[in-house]
Design an enzyme around this catalytic site. Structure first.
Site, PDB file in Angstrom:
ATOM      1  N   HIS C 128      16.795 -46.991   3.791  1.00  0.00           N
ATOM      2  CA  HIS C 128      15.602 -46.149   3.707  1.00  0.00           C
ATOM      3  C   HIS C 128      14.861 -46.295   2.387  1.00  0.00           C
ATOM      4  O   HIS C 128      15.472 -46.483   1.342  1.00  0.00           O
ATOM      5  CB  HIS C 128      16.006 -44.680   3.885  1.00  0.00           C
ATOM      6  CG  HIS C 128      16.441 -44.360   5.273  1.00  0.00           C
ATOM      7  ND1 HIS C 128      15.637 -43.734   6.180  1.00  0.00           N
ATOM      8  CD2 HIS C 128      17.609 -44.606   5.919  1.00  0.00           C
ATOM      9  CE1 HIS C 128      16.285 -43.596   7.320  1.00  0.00           C
ATOM     10  NE2 HIS C 128      17.489 -44.115   7.186  1.00  0.00           N
ATOM     11  N   VAL C 252      45.257 -37.053   6.210  1.00  0.00           N
ATOM     12  CA  VAL C 252      45.666 -36.068   5.195  1.00  0.00           C
ATOM     13  C   VAL C 252      45.892 -34.741   5.896  1.00  0.00           C
ATOM     14  O   VAL C 252      45.010 -34.237   6.604  1.00  0.00           O
ATOM     15  CB  VAL C 252      44.576 -35.947   4.106  1.00  0.00           C
ATOM     16  CG1 VAL C 252      44.853 -34.766   3.188  1.00  0.00           C
ATOM     17  CG2 VAL C 252      44.506 -37.241   3.311  1.00  0.00           C
ATOM     18  N   LYS C 345      13.318 -37.524  11.663  1.00  0.00           N
ATOM     19  CA  LYS C 345      11.922 -37.897  11.724  1.00  0.00           C
ATOM     20  C   LYS C 345      11.499 -38.062  13.181  1.00  0.00           C
ATOM     21  O   LYS C 345      10.388 -38.435  13.464  1.00  0.00           O
ATOM     22  CB  LYS C 345      11.703 -39.197  10.950  1.00  0.00           C
ATOM     23  CG  LYS C 345      11.940 -39.020   9.466  1.00  0.00           C
ATOM     24  CD  LYS C 345      11.541 -40.240   8.676  1.00  0.00           C
ATOM     25  CE  LYS C 345      12.378 -41.470   8.968  1.00  0.00           C
ATOM     26  NZ  LYS C 345      13.789 -41.381   8.620  1.00  0.00           N
ATOM     27  N   ILE C 431      27.751 -36.462   3.320  1.00  0.00           N
ATOM     28  CA  ILE C 431      26.905 -37.657   3.328  1.00  0.00           C
ATOM     29  C   ILE C 431      26.466 -37.926   4.755  1.00  0.00           C
ATOM     30  O   ILE C 431      27.253 -38.316   5.608  1.00  0.00           O
ATOM     31  CB  ILE C 431      27.656 -38.892   2.775  1.00  0.00           C
ATOM     32  CG1 ILE C 431      28.399 -38.574   1.476  1.00  0.00           C
ATOM     33  CG2 ILE C 431      26.683 -40.056   2.618  1.00  0.00           C
ATOM     34  CD1 ILE C 431      27.532 -38.286   0.294  1.00  0.00           C
ATOM     35  N   CYS C 495      32.147 -65.846  23.247  1.00  0.00           N
ATOM     36  CA  CYS C 495      31.174 -64.840  23.699  1.00  0.00           C
ATOM     37  C   CYS C 495      29.860 -65.550  23.946  1.00  0.00           C
ATOM     38  O   CYS C 495      29.222 -66.018  23.016  1.00  0.00           O
ATOM     39  CB  CYS C 495      31.010 -63.748  22.659  1.00  0.00           C
ATOM     40  SG  CYS C 495      29.593 -62.667  22.937  1.00  0.00           S
ATOM     41  N   CYS C 497      27.037 -64.357  25.210  1.00  0.00           N
ATOM     42  CA  CYS C 497      25.788 -63.635  24.929  1.00  0.00           C
ATOM     43  C   CYS C 497      25.425 -63.713  23.452  1.00  0.00           C
ATOM     44  O   CYS C 497      24.268 -63.864  23.096  1.00  0.00           O
ATOM     45  CB  CYS C 497      25.896 -62.175  25.341  1.00  0.00           C
ATOM     46  SG  CYS C 497      26.381 -61.912  27.051  1.00  0.00           S
TER      47      CYS C 497
END
Lengths: 113, 415, 577
Positions: C128, C252, C345, C431, C495, C497
């Protein structure tokens, strides 16, 4: 008895009344309907294990039809077969399977590289 | 660089048949196959029913393929396996096909190309199934590969979505191998597969078929734990309140095949919106001169016998390499789901044109009509038609007095 | 802080909630039967002068079965790392890599069977420019710096990075004449480089198929794209190369805090005694902060869904763009009450670094931290909405879709700081978007603080470069031939594709951070990412993994433990003989 013919992809709708077949478009259809109304028969396709890593299972089928009620027995047999030779397409894998005189044959050749 | 008459891309049933006939027509041929072995999808189709038309026998898939492989080998046709086409370049005199293989980067130069690239399966996400992304969601072909080529079981208890032939075949196959098939669900009100497969694969094993039902959601974060099924309305939308949770460890999808035409598209070949394969004339020539299409890349067939037939024709025509000429479009009228060919080339033989078509819906009695400028020139009656079952007929288009500006139409009417 | 005003605002939403001050935070307790209310209470509790919102309102009858590995051993028992990083998302992995520059021992734990399996692999990979952020936000600080760090970092790590611009497109003349200049001014004030205006004439040189309503756009030249999971994995690989230890399948379960210090951290693989703990636990970061006695924030999970289109549709977008949301959509195209407006947005259309078109995301508040499932309403709404932007978009273009959970705090800002109540902890928490952009900068700060707290020195021989094989399909024929000559596996395409070779798959299996799963290979080198979604290649990939690892195909996992693909042999003849 009404049934759908499985002999060929046409899938004719058959009727069996007192041993008389109608709706069929070929001789094979008639034979199928009669068998189906007395003792249904099927060709069975499956695989069996091999010792070849390049082809861990070998496709097989019954060389002819076996009674439908014997399919389970055939599958049990197929579970125990281990192919060690480099069979070719059409080779017999097991003779007279599931109490019939029909053989189990390879439908592919063993492929190694 | 050695120059070939015909380069066949794809070593499945279509490619093998095309290569055989191209060679017999005198062309120098090479087959390019991306997998390690020839045979295409037939390698894993261990069930029988192949070859009734072509050989008059009910063969298993590998048997059918091997007969062609043997013939291709006997003819001394060059076959490049484990060779992947990365691109095709149009040159002045033909084409150069660029590939990679274990030997490096290799190219093949040829006059014409037969694209026999087959088809792929539609996936769960492409039919908008929602939920998590666990292991255990397979297309039927992938499940078939695991079972029939690797000898491994991908399911213990499964739900099958879609009643296409591979789905039905896998219902039987998995049942035989000891897995439980809870049911086959089909979003449409009619089955998608051949009637005989509904009978010999489902009814023989008491597997329920739920028409007008679909799978809407999958559950389970690691391995699939359950699916949600629901009845659908006339617009195939799930009906609220009919949802049911089915515990299972696998969802197997047989929800449609899509012709693989990425190479064709890269060459600018025009794609037909109904077959999703190239637009073609009666010689299976596409809209790009020198490029031919064969097999399920052209049109998803129901029988491999038809694949072989049309591919053989494509191969022979590619070997002859007739240039495109005056063409009349065969316009789509009512009642048809799809058909080939899409145009008739008047400069090529058109007295024995094989027409394949599927009806748009189940029809109990129907008439197929071909018209020229609104005038009926051909008609044939059919007792019953179902979209999954492809119909084949031969038509003598040379008898219709076609000219370049004729309006040619094909339609199907229920009566 | 003005607790009275906060209380009034919260009680207006739910009178039964208790609002109090706790250690400088606003704390909410009680029980409500609507997640929407709980969420709105949390938002209302944000106030100046508070450290953050502790929203402990329970949702009646709610519990989430959180995935934890069943593995229990003592592989980590007694370990005394200088730094324990909790969480292997992009933030944790970037931190581990920065820490591996220092002469200290680093242990990173993640409960999944790979790094980057949470939000880091469930986003659009956009780097960004930061135009939507505000002065004073931690987000702005890290986004601007992170954005600058990306090109060099990707060069070192061998990850693709492209500066494909982002455009904010206007559908009305008033937006074009009022919003555009304001945005360009804002960009200048925030210090965002390369913000300019694109006219109707200029757009034709940028986009092949711009929307018919296009009246102009603000273009952000500093935007970019990466593959977010590839970057995460590359950061982890490079950290491992430089001596960091990564323990997967490790959760944890608790911490012992004494006299304002974390003494030990319990995991399913034994008790660890770190000198310093870094919390980078994403959607679980408030829970980890709470364990460490340092919580000043609450995560409210926000799900977003993205759709991936076939590469054939790459012409839809050569950059990334969205429709300005200042002017309302024409009435017939409006969605009814579907978007949590303000925190997204509204999504858009973008080209990923791998050449697919990606559309979305949307945003939905939910109580679940780990529910990444998709639903039909979201998928359909995204298609309908983005059809206004990519006007040729159709459901048939979609090859797959995915959802991810953003780790949002009520302050809607990152919590990147040294411990307040616990001295040997660093928070890199909350975050969410634009966390991919921010990660390298967050890692620099965190590692800097760790260096100072531990009195650590730089390592003499840190190697920032991660050796890697380039994507072979993108090479010239000559270069590709050289690779194949050296290793024929590079010439065997698995693969079809995505044109991925066996050699590339084996390279992935031999990465510094070894993850031998189908999804692990897929994220690293892309088999199964194409239009057939692994239909053709998944049996081959399973076989390659099994052969390479010397295990049976049925032991190969898709992802985490329990994600077995196969159930063993169909035939048992061999066993009996």
């Amino acid at each position: 008895m009404e049934l759908v013919c499985i002999v060929c992809p046409k899938g004719c709708r058959l009727k069996v009344e007192n041993g008389v077949v109608s709706g069929n478009t070929c001789k094979k259809g008639e034979a199928f309907a009669l068998a189906e109304s007395t003792r249904p028969m099927r060709t069975v396709c499956t695989t069996v294990a091999t010792v070849f890593p390049s082809m861990p299972v070998l496709p097989v089928r019954t060389a002819g039809e076996i009674p439908k009620d014997k399919i389970g027995e055939l599958m049990k047999l197929a579970d125990t077969i281990l192919v060690k030779e480099k069979l070719r397409r059409g080779d017999t894998v097991a003779k007279g399977v599931a109490g019939t005189d029909v053989n189990l044959v390879a439908t592919a050749s063993i492929y190694t590289d | 660089m050695k120059k070939y008459g015909v380069i066949v891309i794809g070593g499945g049933p279509a490619g093998l048949a095309a290569a055989e006939s191209a060679k017999k027509a005198g062309a120098e041929v090479v087959v390019i196959e991306r997998e390690a072995r020839l045979g295409g999808i037939l390698k894993q189709c261990v069930h029988d029913g192949f070859g009734l038309i072509r050989f008059g026998e009910k063969l298993a898939g590998p048997e059918y393929a091997e007969r062609y492989i043997d013939e291709v080998k006997a003819l001394g046709i060059e076959c490049r396996t484990l060779t992947f086409v990365t691109g095709i370049e149009k040159t002045q005199g033909g084409f150069v096909v660029h590939c990679v293989s274990r030997d490096g980067v290799v190219s093949f130069e040829g006059d014409s190309i037969v694209l026999a690239t087959g088809c792929r399966e539609r996936t769960a996400k492409q039919v908008l199934i929602q939920g998590t992304r666990p292991a255990g969601v397979f297309t039927a072909g992938t499940a078939q590969n695991f079972v029939n080529l690797m000898g491994k079981l991908p399911a213990k208890k499964c739900v099958i979505l879609g009643s296409g032939d591979i789905g039905l075949i896998m219902a039987r196959r998995l049942t035989l191998e000891g897995a439980e098939v809870e049911g086959v669900y089909e979003v449409k009100p009619e089955p998608s597969g051949l009637t005989r497969n509904i009978h010999q694969c489902l009814y023989d094993f008491d597997i329920p078929l739920h028409l007008s039902h679909t799978v809407t959601r999958v559950f389970g974060t690691d391995r699939l734990e359950a699916v949600e099924v629901a009845a659908v309305d006339g617009g195939m939308r799930p009906i609220k309140g009919t949802e049911r949770i089915v515990e299972c460890d696998a969802l197997i999808l047989s929800v449609g095949l899509i012709p693989e035409n990425e190479l064709a598209e890269s060459l600018g070949v025009k794609i037909n919106p109904f077959t999703k394969g190239p637009d073609c004339d009666q010689s299976y020539a596409t809209s790009v001169d020198g490029i031919y299409s064969a097999g399920n890349a052209l049109n998803v067939f129901d029988l491999v016998d038809y694949v072989s037939e049309c591919a053989a024709s494509a191969g022979a025509n590619a070997a002859r390499g007739d240039k495109d000429g005056k063409c009349v479009t065969l316009s789509r009228g009512a009642g048809l789901l799809s058909y080939v060919p899409h145009r008739i080339c008047l400069d090529k033989p058109h007295d024995k044109v094989v027409v394949f078509f599927r009806s748009a819906k189940d029809m109990d009695r129907a008439t197929l009509r071909i018209t020229v400028d609104g005038r009926e020139v051909f008609k044939k009656k059919f007792a019953f038609l179902r979209p999954p079952e492809m119909q084949r007929l031969e038509v003598d288009f040379s008898a219709f007095g076609l000219g370049a500006d004729s309006e040619l139409g094909i339609s199907l009417e229920e009566n | 802080m003005d607790l009275k005003s906060v209380r009034n605002k919260v009680l207006r939403i739910a009178p039964e909630v208790t609002v109090e001050e706790y250690r400088g935070c606003v704390r909410l307790t009680g029980e409500l039967d609507s997640w929407d209310k709980i969420y709105r209470c949390g938002v209302a509790a944000v106030t100046k002068g508070s450290l953050g919102v502790l929203n402990d309102i329970r949702l009646k009858g709610f519990s989430e079965k959180v995935k934890t590995p069943s593995l229990a051993d003592d592989a980590l028992e007694g370990a005394r790392p200088d730094v324990l990083v909790v969480g292997g998302g992009i933030t944790g992995c970037a931190i581990a890599r920065e820490l591996s520059r220092l002469d200290i021992s680093v242990l990173l734990v993640d409960k999944a069977n790979d790094v980057g399996t949470g939000a880091s692999c469930r986003n659009d990979g956009c780097i960004h420019p930061g135009i939507d952020l505000h002065k004073g936000q931690a987000k702005l600080h890290y986004v601007l710096r992170g954005n600058e760090l990306y090109p060099e970092m990707c060069r070192e790590l061998g990850c693709d990075f492209e500066r494909w611009t982002q455009m904010f497109m206007f559908s009305t003349w008033w937006e074009r004449f009022i919003i555009a200049p304001l945005m360009i001014l804002k960009g200048r004030l925030l210090g965002i480089p390369k913000v300019d205006f694109v006219s109707r004439r200029k757009i034709k040189q940028i986009e092949q198929t711009p929307p018919s309503w296009f009246k102009g756009a603000v273009r952000m030249g500093s935007a970019g794209v990466v593959s977010p999971y590839k970057v995460t994995i590359a950061l982890a690989d490079n950290a491992v190369m430089n001596g960091a230890r990564i323990s997967l399948n490790t959760v944890v379960t608790g911490m012992e805090v004494r006299d304002g210090k974390v003494v030990s951290v319990s995991t399913n693989r034994g008790k660890v005694y770190p000198a310093l703990v870094v919390n980078a636990a994403g959607a679980f970061s408030d829970i980890i902060a709470d364990m460490a006695g340092d919580r000043t924030f609450t995560i409210h999970p926000r799900k977003g869904t993205d759709l991936i289109l076939d590469k054939k549709k790459a012409f839809y977008a050569l950059s990334s763009f969205a429709r300005s949301y200042f002017a309302p959509l024409p009435k017939e195209q409006r969605e009814q009450g579907h978007e949590a407006v303000g925190h997204t947005k509204g999504g858009g259309v973008m080209r990923t670094v791998d050449g697919n078109i990606l559309v979305g995301p949307d945003a939905h508040e939910q109580p679940y931290r780990e529910d990444n499932s998709t639903d039909l309403d979201s998928v359909n709404a995204i298609i309908r909405k983005q059809k206004n932007v990519a006007e040729q978009l159709s459901a048939g273009d979609v090859i797959t879709y995915f959802a991810g959970v953003r780790a949002a705090t009520y302050e809607e800002d990152f919590v990147v700081r040294k411990g307040i109540f616990t001295e040997n902890v660093i928070e890199a928490a909350g975050i969410q978007s634009p966390g991919i952009t921010a990660a390298p900068a967050i890692a620099k700060d965190v590692a800097g603080w760790a260096k100072e707290m531990l009195g650590a020195k730089e390592k003499a021989h840190f190697d920032p470069v991660r050796p890697h094989t380039p994507r072979l399909a993108g090479l010239s024929a000559e270069k590709r031939a050289d690779y194949i000559a050296a290793n024929p596996d590079y010439g065997e395409i698995v693969c079809r594709c995505e044109e991925v070779s066996k050699g590339e798959i084996i390279d992935a299996l031999e990465s510094p951070l070894k993850v031998c799963t189908v999804d692990g290979v897929k994220r690293r080198v892309r088999p199964g990412m194409g239009r057939c979604q692994g239909g053709f290649c998944s049996p081959l990939v399973v076989k390659i993994i099994a052969e390479h690892e010397g295990i049976a195909p049925e032991e190969v996992l898709k992802g985490d433990e329990g994600s077995r693909i196969l159930f063993g042999d169909t035939k048992h003849a061999e066993v009996e003989q």
